[in-house]
Design a protein around this motif. Structure first.
Motif, PDB file in Angstrom:
ATOM      1  N   ARG A  17       0.836  -1.209   0.000  1.00  0.00           N
ATOM      2  CA  ARG A  17       0.000   0.000   0.000  1.00  0.00           C
ATOM      3  C   ARG A  17       0.868   1.255   0.000  1.00  0.00           C
ATOM      4  O   ARG A  17       0.580   2.233  -0.688  1.00  0.00           O
ATOM      5  CB  ARG A  17      -0.934  -0.027   1.210  1.00  0.00           C
ATOM      6  CG  ARG A  17      -1.941   1.071   1.244  1.00  0.00           C
ATOM      7  CD  ARG A  17      -2.978   0.996   0.169  1.00  0.00           C
ATOM      8  NE  ARG A  17      -3.697  -0.262   0.249  1.00  0.00           N
ATOM      9  CZ  ARG A  17      -4.321  -0.818  -0.780  1.00  0.00           C
ATOM     10  NH1 ARG A  17      -4.343  -0.226  -1.936  1.00  0.00           N
ATOM     11  NH2 ARG A  17      -4.940  -1.960  -0.652  1.00  0.00           N
ATOM     12  N   LEU A  18       1.970   1.232   0.791  1.00  0.00           N
ATOM     13  CA  LEU A  18       2.897   2.371   0.814  1.00  0.00           C
ATOM     14  C   LEU A  18       3.458   2.634  -0.579  1.00  0.00           C
ATOM     15  O   LEU A  18       3.503   3.786  -1.031  1.00  0.00           O
ATOM     16  CB  LEU A  18       4.040   2.109   1.797  1.00  0.00           C
ATOM     17  CG  LEU A  18       5.199   3.108   1.745  1.00  0.00           C
ATOM     18  CD1 LEU A  18       4.787   4.414   2.407  1.00  0.00           C
ATOM     19  CD2 LEU A  18       6.434   2.545   2.396  1.00  0.00           C
ATOM     20  N   LEU A  19       3.871   1.583  -1.263  1.00  0.00           N
ATOM     21  CA  LEU A  19       4.422   1.756  -2.609  1.00  0.00           C
ATOM     22  C   LEU A  19       3.371   2.275  -3.584  1.00  0.00           C
ATOM     23  O   LEU A  19       3.655   3.161  -4.399  1.00  0.00           O
ATOM     24  CB  LEU A  19       5.008   0.428  -3.108  1.00  0.00           C
ATOM     25  CG  LEU A  19       6.250  -0.057  -2.369  1.00  0.00           C
ATOM     26  CD1 LEU A  19       6.629  -1.462  -2.832  1.00  0.00           C
ATOM     27  CD2 LEU A  19       7.411   0.895  -2.546  1.00  0.00           C
ATOM     28  N   GLN A  20       2.152   1.755  -3.493  1.00  0.00           N
ATOM     29  CA  GLN A  20       1.082   2.225  -4.374  1.00  0.00           C
ATOM     30  C   GLN A  20       0.790   3.704  -4.146  1.00  0.00           C
ATOM     31  O   GLN A  20       0.709   4.488  -5.091  1.00  0.00           O
ATOM     32  CB  GLN A  20      -0.192   1.419  -4.143  1.00  0.00           C
ATOM     33  CG  GLN A  20      -0.148   0.017  -4.668  1.00  0.00           C
ATOM     34  CD  GLN A  20      -1.399  -0.765  -4.284  1.00  0.00           C
ATOM     35  OE1 GLN A  20      -2.093  -0.440  -3.332  1.00  0.00           O
ATOM     36  NE2 GLN A  20      -1.672  -1.824  -5.040  1.00  0.00           N
ATOM     37  N   ILE A  21       0.622   4.078  -2.890  1.00  0.00           N
ATOM     38  CA  ILE A  21       0.298   5.464  -2.572  1.00  0.00           C
ATOM     39  C   ILE A  21       1.454   6.385  -2.957  1.00  0.00           C
ATOM     40  O   ILE A  21       1.242   7.463  -3.526  1.00  0.00           O
ATOM     41  CB  ILE A  21      -0.062   5.607  -1.076  1.00  0.00           C
ATOM     42  CG1 ILE A  21      -1.391   4.909  -0.811  1.00  0.00           C
ATOM     43  CG2 ILE A  21      -0.121   7.068  -0.657  1.00  0.00           C
ATOM     44  CD1 ILE A  21      -1.747   4.778   0.657  1.00  0.00           C
ATOM     45  N   GLY A  22       2.691   5.946  -2.682  1.00  0.00           N
ATOM     46  CA  GLY A  22       3.848   6.770  -3.028  1.00  0.00           C
ATOM     47  C   GLY A  22       3.933   7.045  -4.517  1.00  0.00           C
ATOM     48  O   GLY A  22       4.173   8.180  -4.941  1.00  0.00           O
ATOM     49  N   VAL A  23       3.739   6.006  -5.329  1.00  0.00           N
ATOM     50  CA  VAL A  23       3.804   6.185  -6.780  1.00  0.00           C
ATOM     51  C   VAL A  23       2.649   7.049  -7.271  1.00  0.00           C
ATOM     52  O   VAL A  23       2.832   7.916  -8.138  1.00  0.00           O
ATOM     53  CB  VAL A  23       3.833   4.810  -7.489  1.00  0.00           C
ATOM     54  CG1 VAL A  23       3.633   4.962  -8.987  1.00  0.00           C
ATOM     55  CG2 VAL A  23       5.143   4.103  -7.203  1.00  0.00           C
ATOM     56  N   VAL A  29       1.701  14.673  -8.506  1.00  0.00           N
ATOM     57  CA  VAL A  29       2.474  15.911  -8.360  1.00  0.00           C
ATOM     58  C   VAL A  29       3.224  16.224  -9.650  1.00  0.00           C
ATOM     59  O   VAL A  29       3.250  17.372 -10.112  1.00  0.00           O
ATOM     60  CB  VAL A  29       3.439  15.807  -7.154  1.00  0.00           C
ATOM     61  CG1 VAL A  29       4.420  16.966  -7.127  1.00  0.00           C
ATOM     62  CG2 VAL A  29       2.656  15.752  -5.855  1.00  0.00           C
ATOM     63  N   THR A  30       3.827  15.204 -10.273  1.00  0.00           N
ATOM     64  CA  THR A  30       4.578  15.416 -11.504  1.00  0.00           C
ATOM     65  C   THR A  30       3.662  15.857 -12.646  1.00  0.00           C
ATOM     66  O   THR A  30       3.992  16.793 -13.377  1.00  0.00           O
ATOM     67  CB  THR A  30       5.334  14.128 -11.898  1.00  0.00           C
ATOM     68  OG1 THR A  30       6.162  13.724 -10.805  1.00  0.00           O
ATOM     69  CG2 THR A  30       6.198  14.352 -13.116  1.00  0.00           C
ATOM     70  N   VAL A  31       2.525  15.199 -12.787  1.00  0.00           N
ATOM     71  CA  VAL A  31       1.586  15.572 -13.847  1.00  0.00           C
ATOM     72  C   VAL A  31       1.029  16.974 -13.614  1.00  0.00           C
ATOM     73  O   VAL A  31       0.911  17.775 -14.556  1.00  0.00           O
ATOM     74  CB  VAL A  31       0.451  14.521 -13.965  1.00  0.00           C
ATOM     75  CG1 VAL A  31      -0.676  15.012 -14.841  1.00  0.00           C
ATOM     76  CG2 VAL A  31       1.017  13.212 -14.493  1.00  0.00           C
ATOM     77  N   LEU A  32       0.703  17.294 -12.376  1.00  0.00           N
ATOM     78  CA  LEU A  32       0.229  18.646 -12.061  1.00  0.00           C
ATOM     79  C   LEU A  32       1.297  19.678 -12.413  1.00  0.00           C
ATOM     80  O   LEU A  32       1.009  20.696 -13.051  1.00  0.00           O
ATOM     81  CB  LEU A  32      -0.141  18.752 -10.579  1.00  0.00           C
ATOM     82  CG  LEU A  32      -0.573  20.135 -10.099  1.00  0.00           C
ATOM     83  CD1 LEU A  32      -1.895  20.529 -10.739  1.00  0.00           C
ATOM     84  CD2 LEU A  32      -0.688  20.148  -8.586  1.00  0.00           C
ATOM     85  N   GLY A  33       2.529  19.403 -12.008  1.00  0.00           N
ATOM     86  CA  GLY A  33       3.620  20.330 -12.326  1.00  0.00           C
ATOM     87  C   GLY A  33       3.826  20.476 -13.822  1.00  0.00           C
ATOM     88  O   GLY A  33       4.050  21.579 -14.328  1.00  0.00           O
ATOM     89  N   GLY A  80       7.863  15.999  -7.682  1.00  0.00           N
ATOM     90  CA  GLY A  80       7.256  14.708  -8.008  1.00  0.00           C
ATOM     91  C   GLY A  80       8.313  13.634  -8.230  1.00  0.00           C
ATOM     92  O   GLY A  80       8.163  12.496  -7.780  1.00  0.00           O
ATOM     93  N   LEU A  81       9.406  13.997  -8.869  1.00  0.00           N
ATOM     94  CA  LEU A  81      10.490  13.033  -9.088  1.00  0.00           C
ATOM     95  C   LEU A  81      11.186  12.675  -7.778  1.00  0.00           C
ATOM     96  O   LEU A  81      11.553  11.522  -7.557  1.00  0.00           O
ATOM     97  CB  LEU A  81      11.488  13.588 -10.102  1.00  0.00           C
ATOM     98  CG  LEU A  81      10.919  13.813 -11.502  1.00  0.00           C
ATOM     99  CD1 LEU A  81      11.956  14.464 -12.409  1.00  0.00           C
ATOM    100  CD2 LEU A  81      10.412  12.519 -12.099  1.00  0.00           C
ATOM    101  N   VAL A  82      11.351  13.653  -6.896  1.00  0.00           N
ATOM    102  CA  VAL A  82      11.938  13.375  -5.585  1.00  0.00           C
ATOM    103  C   VAL A  82      11.034  12.434  -4.794  1.00  0.00           C
ATOM    104  O   VAL A  82      11.508  11.501  -4.139  1.00  0.00           O
ATOM    105  CB  VAL A  82      12.204  14.690  -4.812  1.00  0.00           C
ATOM    106  CG1 VAL A  82      12.530  14.420  -3.357  1.00  0.00           C
ATOM    107  CG2 VAL A  82      13.325  15.473  -5.473  1.00  0.00           C
ATOM    108  N   LEU A  83       9.727  12.662  -4.852  1.00  0.00           N
ATOM    109  CA  LEU A  83       8.790  11.773  -4.168  1.00  0.00           C
ATOM    110  C   LEU A  83       8.855  10.354  -4.737  1.00  0.00           C
ATOM    111  O   LEU A  83       8.763   9.376  -3.999  1.00  0.00           O
ATOM    112  CB  LEU A  83       7.367  12.318  -4.261  1.00  0.00           C
ATOM    113  CG  LEU A  83       7.093  13.590  -3.469  1.00  0.00           C
ATOM    114  CD1 LEU A  83       5.698  14.137  -3.799  1.00  0.00           C
ATOM    115  CD2 LEU A  83       7.230  13.333  -1.987  1.00  0.00           C
ATOM    116  N   LEU A  84       9.033  10.259  -6.042  1.00  0.00           N
ATOM    117  CA  LEU A  84       9.144   8.943  -6.666  1.00  0.00           C
ATOM    118  C   LEU A  84      10.398   8.219  -6.184  1.00  0.00           C
ATOM    119  O   LEU A  84      10.372   7.016  -5.913  1.00  0.00           O
ATOM    120  CB  LEU A  84       9.156   9.079  -8.188  1.00  0.00           C
ATOM    121  CG  LEU A  84       9.108   7.785  -8.981  1.00  0.00           C
ATOM    122  CD1 LEU A  84       7.812   7.036  -8.709  1.00  0.00           C
ATOM    123  CD2 LEU A  84       9.256   8.073 -10.460  1.00  0.00           C
TER     124      LEU A  84
END
Length: 126
Positions: A17-23, A29-33, A80-84
């Protein structure tokens, strides 16, 4: 008092679930940016003959966060890339916590070493 331990399946579910939510968050965030960037800068001509690296503020976590707060759209893409990148690191940290709760010393040591190496590589190596 009895402490209920999580089963391996429950730990796997939480990590999954952590991996799903993180991605998903990183993607959003990346798409919004990218969308904000296209709306604000999409009309500008491109020049691919000259390479321009990332501006200095986008080369550190502090700079990225400051630029996001300053409404600089490329910083939102960078965030977004940092979060990924941070998503699998968070998985290792969560796994370390699970091994600590299970009191599995060998896996605590190995996972702690992996987390230390990841942290060093991401924050202090240049």
């Amino acid at each position: 008092m009895t402490v209920q331990r999580w089963t391996d399946e429950q730990i796997d579910q939480v990590i999954g679930r952590l991996l799903q939510i993180g991605v998903m968050v990183a993607t959003a965030v990346t798409v919004l940016g990218g969308g904000v960037f296209l709306v604000t800068h999409g009309h500008l001509p491109t020049d691919f003959h000259v390479f321009r690296g990332e501006p200095a503020p986008l080369r550190s976590i502090d700079g990225i966060i400051g630029s996001v707060l300053g409404r600089y759209s490329p910083a939102l893409v960078q965030l977004g890339l940092v979060l990924l990148i941070a998503t699998p690191v968070a998985r290792v940290a969560l796994t370390l916590g699970a091994f600590l709760l299970q009191r599995d010393r060998i896996y605590v040591a190995l996972t702690g070493l992996v987390l230390a190496l990841l942290t060093y590589g991401l924050l202090w190596s240049r």
